[in-house]
Design an enzyme around this catalytic site. Structure first.
Site, mmCIF file in Angstrom:
data_model
loop_
_atom_site.group_PDB
_atom_site.id
_atom_site.type_symbol
_atom_site.label_atom_id
_atom_site.label_comp_id
_atom_site.label_asym_id
_atom_site.label_seq_id
_atom_site.Cartn_x
_atom_site.Cartn_y
_atom_site.Cartn_z
ATOM 1 N N LYS A 38 -2.355 11.626 6.786
ATOM 2 C CA LYS A 38 -3.258 12.446 7.579
ATOM 3 C C LYS A 38 -4.518 11.632 7.822
ATOM 4 C CE LYS A 38 -5.481 16.879 8.071
ATOM 5 N NZ LYS A 38 -5.007 16.824 9.485
ATOM 6 N N HIS B 276 -16.350 6.183 2.209
ATOM 7 C CA HIS B 276 -15.508 5.242 1.474
ATOM 8 C C HIS B 276 -16.191 4.998 0.129
ATOM 9 C CE1 HIS B 276 -13.255 1.127 1.533
ATOM 10 N NE2 HIS B 276 -13.183 1.738 0.379
ATOM 11 N N GLU C 257 -6.295 3.059 -1.775
ATOM 12 C CA GLU C 257 -5.820 1.719 -2.120
ATOM 13 C C GLU C 257 -6.384 1.286 -3.459
ATOM 14 O OE1 GLU C 257 -6.838 -1.246 0.838
ATOM 15 O OE2 GLU C 257 -6.122 0.028 2.458
ATOM 16 N N LYS D 62 -0.453 3.111 8.971
ATOM 17 C CA LYS D 62 -1.048 1.968 8.282
ATOM 18 C C LYS D 62 0.018 0.945 7.904
ATOM 19 C CE LYS D 62 -4.865 4.354 5.953
ATOM 20 N NZ LYS D 62 -5.479 4.652 4.637
ATOM 21 N N GLU E 261 -9.978 2.668 -4.626
ATOM 22 C CA GLU E 261 -10.665 3.141 -3.416
ATOM 23 C C GLU E 261 -10.270 4.575 -3.092
ATOM 24 O OE1 GLU E 261 -10.894 -0.999 -0.799
ATOM 25 O OE2 GLU E 261 -9.999 0.792 0.064
ATOM 26 N N LYS F 69 0.818 -1.217 0.000
ATOM 27 C CA LYS F 69 0.000 0.000 0.000
ATOM 28 C C LYS F 69 0.853 1.269 0.000
ATOM 29 C CE LYS F 69 -3.381 -2.850 0.128
ATOM 30 N NZ LYS F 69 -4.132 -3.152 -1.094
ATOM 31 N N ARG G 185 -8.756 -7.396 -7.642
ATOM 32 C CA ARG G 185 -9.628 -8.581 -7.750
ATOM 33 C C ARG G 185 -11.041 -8.148 -8.092
ATOM 34 N NH1 ARG G 185 -9.389 -7.058 -2.317
ATOM 35 N NH2 ARG G 185 -11.439 -6.522 -1.502
ATOM 36 N N VAL H 38 -16.634 -8.531 -3.665
ATOM 37 C CA VAL H 38 -17.919 -9.049 -3.192
ATOM 38 C C VAL H 38 -19.063 -8.214 -3.768
ATOM 39 C CG1 VAL H 38 -19.349 -9.424 -1.142
ATOM 40 C CG2 VAL H 38 -16.895 -9.907 -1.039
ATOM 41 N N ILE I 236 -8.390 11.249 8.241
ATOM 42 C CA ILE I 236 -9.643 11.926 7.915
ATOM 43 C C ILE I 236 -10.717 11.417 8.863
ATOM 44 C CG2 ILE I 236 -11.348 12.401 6.101
ATOM 45 C CD1 ILE I 236 -8.692 13.420 5.328
HETATM 46 C C1 MV4 Z 1 -8.216 5.947 6.430
HETATM 47 C C2 MV4 Z 1 -9.183 6.572 7.244
HETATM 48 C C3 MV4 Z 1 -8.996 7.909 7.547
HETATM 49 N N1 MV4 Z 1 -7.919 8.566 7.098
HETATM 50 N N2 MV4 Z 1 -7.169 6.646 5.992
HETATM 51 C C4 MV4 Z 1 -9.932 1.508 6.770
HETATM 52 C C5 MV4 Z 1 -9.543 0.284 6.014
HETATM 53 C C6 MV4 Z 1 -8.573 0.714 4.990
HETATM 54 N N3 MV4 Z 1 -8.959 0.211 3.709
HETATM 55 C C7 MV4 Z 1 -8.527 2.187 5.027
HETATM 56 N N4 MV4 Z 1 -9.296 2.625 6.157
HETATM 57 C C8 MV4 Z 1 -9.312 3.919 6.549
HETATM 58 N N5 MV4 Z 1 -8.302 4.668 6.085
HETATM 59 C C9 MV4 Z 1 -7.033 7.923 6.343
HETATM 60 N N6 MV4 Z 1 -5.956 8.600 5.919
HETATM 61 C C10 MV4 Z 1 -10.244 5.828 7.707
HETATM 62 C C11 MV4 Z 1 -10.295 4.477 7.393
HETATM 63 C C12 MV4 Z 1 -11.356 3.782 8.058
HETATM 64 C C13 MV4 Z 1 -11.289 3.534 9.453
HETATM 65 C C14 MV4 Z 1 -10.188 3.884 10.219
HETATM 66 C C15 MV4 Z 1 -10.150 3.625 11.585
HETATM 67 C C16 MV4 Z 1 -11.214 2.988 12.196
HETATM 68 C C17 MV4 Z 1 -12.289 2.595 11.465
HETATM 69 C C18 MV4 Z 1 -12.354 2.874 10.079
HETATM 70 C C19 MV4 Z 1 -13.446 2.480 9.353
HETATM 71 C C20 MV4 Z 1 -13.488 2.730 8.009
HETATM 72 C C21 MV4 Z 1 -12.442 3.398 7.369
#
Ligand code: MV4
Length: 450
Positions: free
Chosen positions: A201, A208, A288, A158, A275, A116, A292, A295, A203
């Site tokens: 940063k 999403h 991201e 992350k 995404e 990522k 694939r 779902v 958010i």
């Molecule tokens: C984030 C975010 C906020 N800021 N990135 C969650 C799974 C992955 N695919 C990316 N995710 C997120 N990335 C930034 N820069 C918020 C999420 C996020 C999330 C983060 C913490 C706790 C619960 C969450 C639920 C959905 C998305």
């Protein structure tokens, strides 16, 4: 075109791929564990091979067993579905070495987008909007503190090998950085075998939103508009829809252009997803790319009328995409509810034998499932037992159809998440389209019901 395809998956997606093959005149090979001998994907495939005991690592994740099944049956291609081996670059490489077509992007693309931090760097170079953060991996705590100081708190650490939320930590102040960086690295190392992490940063309460894309071997790239996937709990999506209530024509066009730019930067071939996070100001950022079929692909199929699985197979066979971007038109609105075998109050799995089983139908309803009356939902796998997809001329009609469909969905013998979905579908914020990734927080056990 291929004459025979092996499907390296189980459940509803294996069946979904079999239906696509039938329509294309391609013979199918099912593989299954000993827990899935009586499964519908085995029953409806032209041939089947038992590849091992119930545990994933012994069967559906067993590269040697899957490849051997393809060689024994003379399959020319392997469709991995989602999960299992779908984003395993090593598996895609072994397929290639064995002269089998992996129905998906090449191993290099899977590997690059699977990292990522590397994906983020690729998008920065290509001019795709990303959140302020590290250019690649975090070197150490000092590096993290320096970036966070520049960007401003809160920041999110992350896992580079992550996705799906594991190895993520929200850091709200300087004081927390040391211990949360270490925690993220430890968790990433344990979950993925690599402790690498990067920083962005954070958010607060984003939406999403993802764009479906498809590329062919001739270099054509198309998008199929968006899916709104904000309704999720513990990084598991529960309900997806298209179009998103958050986008107007102008924003949709800008995001679609960014999605295609991202796909071009990745030199993408086959079906994929870009995404984005959308903040409350209407700014969007790449987070991201998924390499694939997902779902929630039926949501896009319902609004565009395009069979994405058949398109995946066609482009994998080297055929050019047979339509143009202008011919991809969204009609009406579609919503998907993922129905899980789980206790609706505690959200814990509820495997077992299904007794009575009745599927909803009628105008605008599609159900993707591999369950039937008296079937057993094994405890070894994902708890999703069905996807109910409702299509309507408007979002309001799709919601009404989904509510009506879930009322006539009978599953006895195990618990399901149908009651939770009924609560979402009557929630005032949901009905108004006021969504964010925090939407489900109020449905948590013990949460206040406003
Ligand atoms: C984030 C975010 C906020 N800021 N990135 C969650 C799974 C992955 N695919 C990316 N995710 C997120 N990335 C930034 N820069 C918020 C999420 C996020 C999330 C983060 C913490 C706790 C619960 C969450 C639920 C959905 C998305």
């Amino acid at each position: 075109m291929f004459r025979k395809i092996l499907i390296a998956n189980r459940g509803e997606i294996a069946l979904r791929i079999i239906w696509a093959c039938r329509e294309l005149g391609i013979r199918t090979v099912a593989v299954h564990s000993t827990a899935d001998s009586d499964s519908l994907h085995v029953r409806f495939a032209d041939e089947d091979v038992c590849i091992g005991p119930p545990q994933n690592k012994d069967s559906y994740l067993n590269v040697q067993a899957v490849i051997s099944a393809a060689e024994i049956t003379g399959a020319e291609a392997i469709h991995p579905g989602y999960g299992f081996l779908a984003e395993n670059a090593h598996f895609a490489e072994v397929c290639r070495e064995c002269g089998l077509t992996f129905i998906g992007p090449g191993p290099d693309v899977i590997r690059r987008m699977g990292d990522k931090a590397e994906a983020r760097r690729t998008m920065i170079e290509a001019g795709v909007p990303v959140l302020p953060g590290s250019d690649g991996l975090l070197r150490d705590e000092e590096h993290a503190l320096e970036l966070a100081e520049e960007i401003g708190y809160p920041v999110l650490i992350k896992a580079a090998a992550g996705g799906g939320g594991r190895g993520m930590r929200i850091v709200s102040s300087i004081e927390e950085m040391g211990k949360l960086l270490e925690a993220a690295m430890t968790e990433a190392g344990a979950a993925f075998g690599v402790p690498d992490v990067y920083l962005e940063k954070y958010i607060v309460e984003p939406r999403h939103i993802e764009f479906q894309i498809l590329g062919d071997a001739q270099g054509n790239l198309l998008h199929f508009f968006e899916r709104e996937c904000s309704v999720q709990r513990r990084h598991q999506k529960l309900l997806e829809e298209s179009p998103s209530t958050a986008l107007d024509g102008a924003l949709r066009a800008r995001m679609a252009a960014a999605a295609l730019q991202a796909a071009r930067a990745a030199e993408y071939v086959n079906a994929g997803t870009v995404e984005f996070l959308l903040d409350s100001k209407g700014d969007f950022y790449f987070i991201e790319m998924n390499t694939r079929i997902q779902v929630e692909h039926p949501v896009t199929e319902m609004v565009t009328g395009i069979d994405l699985i058949k398109e995946q197979i066609r482009v994998a066979a080297g055929e050019p995409i047979s339509f143009t971007q202008d011919e991809v038109v969204v009609s009406g609105h579609a919503i998907e509810c993922r129905i899980n075998a789980e206790d609706p109050e505690r959200f814990t799995p509820s495997p077992g034998k299904i007794r009575a089983f009745h599927l909803p139908g009628g105008p605008g309803i599609r159900v993707d499932t591999a369950c039937y009356a008296e079937c057993v939902v094994p405890p070894h796998y994902d708890s999703m037992i069905a996807k109910v997809i409702a299509h309507g001329n408007t979002r309001g009609e799709a919601i009404l159809r989904m509510r009506r469909a879930l009322e006539s969905f009978v599953v006895e013998g195990i618990r399901t998440s149908v009651p939770m979905h009924q609560r979402i579908l009557t929630d005032e914020d949901f009905v108004r389209g006021r969504l964010s990734t925090h939407f489900m927080a109020r449905f948590a056990p013990g949460a206040k019901k406003p």
